[in-house]
Design an enzyme around this catalytic site. Structure first.
Site, PDB file in Angstrom:
ATOM      1  N   SER A   1       0.838  -1.197   0.000  1.00 21.67           N
ATOM      2  CA  SER A   1       0.000   0.000   0.000  1.00 21.67           C
ATOM      3  C   SER A   1       0.881   1.259   0.000  1.00 21.67           C
ATOM      4  CB  SER A   1      -0.965  -0.042   1.193  1.00 21.67           C
ATOM      5  OG  SER A   1      -1.971   0.935   1.048  1.00 21.67           O
TER       6      SER A   1
ATOM      7  N   HIS B   1      -4.865  -1.194  -4.154  1.00 28.38           N
ATOM      8  CA  HIS B   1      -6.245  -1.556  -3.787  1.00 28.38           C
ATOM      9  C   HIS B   1      -7.200  -1.343  -4.965  1.00 28.38           C
ATOM     10  CE1 HIS B   1      -4.410  -1.584   0.117  1.00 28.38           C
ATOM     11  NE2 HIS B   1      -4.312  -0.272   0.181  1.00 28.38           N
TER      12      HIS B   1
END
Length: 269
Positions: free
Chosen positions: A134, A170
């Site tokens: 991330s 994501h």
């Protein structure tokens, strides 16, 4: 030197739920260690949780997972102050630096304030594998999209730039990510680059993508490129599922479609 060349593994992954522990090293984190080519001793992994505010309960879960994986793990903290007297010496002695997710904007600001950006770049050039999930994946790029500024997704074009282009994460789990990233690339706010579904990673040797990997089948990486008319073109790259032979990796030879996608994504427009 551990890795053969300066190596970065940018992912949407990291820790998973453990069978006997709260957390465990997931396949992508294990792959980061494999890239370091450690032999004859326990791998040395430093976790950096700046993006999450250096929360001690997360640190505890990571250390427990490291012990279960047979890893010699430490943490580098910046809250309330650096916990290591000589951050440079510590980082240069590691095999892998794993950066966890959270606020990309806060991570970059604090790293620069403490000079950690330069130390990590030196470690990368010295063969320490830089990796993360991330925010810990986007940070190595020129920029990307982030939730750092609130519940919406916004561009941040001020990454470390160790590898070229932008990154989105994501991509398949947060419906706000794809349109926000496409808008930023289409407007020229972010350069061309890549996007990752959950459980997918890009392996860079130097500044070149040499492998596209995944924890499981059915997920994708994406090449995201601005078109001449200000639109956006996305091309799917099917990753190699970890645990399958290297021969099953995406064909990144100079004549392959996937390699051409990568080359085009790096070409200035």
């Amino acid at each position: 030197m551990t890795a053969v060349q300066p190596t970065i593994l940018a992912t949407c992954g990291g820790l998973t739920g453990g069978a006997w522990t709260d957390s465990a090293y997931g396949p992508l984190l294990h792959h980061a260690i494999e890239l370091a080519r450690v032999e004859g001793r326990a791998p040395r992994v430093t976790h950096i949780n700046t993006a999450g505010g250096d929360q001690r309960h997360i640190e505890g879960a990571e250390l427990e997972a490291a012990r279960a994986a047979g890893v010699d793990a430490t943490h580098l903290r910046l809250f309330p102050h650096p916990n290591l007297e000589d951050m440079r010496a510590h980082l240069l002695a590691q095999d892998v630096v794993w950066v966890s997710g959270g606020s990309l904007a806060n991570l970059l600001a604090l790293w620069r304030l403490h000079g950690l950006d330069h130390l990590l770049a030196e470690a990368w050039r010295s063969g320490v594998v830089l990796a993360g999930g991330s925010a810990g994946a986007v940070c190595w790029h020129e920029g990307g999209t982030t939730a750092s500024f609130g519940p919406g997704i916004a561009p941040l074009a001020d990454g470390l730039g160790l590898v070229p282009g932008s990154l989105a994460v994501h991509y398949d789990s947060d419906p706000n990510r794809r349109p926000a990233h496409q808008s930023a690339v289409g407007a020229g706010v972010l350069p061309d680059g890549y996007a990752l579904d959950e459980g997918v990673g890009l392996v860079y040797r130097g500044t070149d993508v040499v492998d596209v990997i995944a924890e499981r089948p059915g997920v994708s990486a994406w090449r995201v490129r601005r078109t001449a008319d200000g639109g956006v073109e996305e091309t799917r790259i099917v990753p190699r599922v970890l645990g399958t032979p290297t021969a099953d990796a995406p064909d990144l030879s100079p004549t392959s479609t996937a390699r051409n996608q990568i080359e085009e994504a790096r070409t200035p427009r």
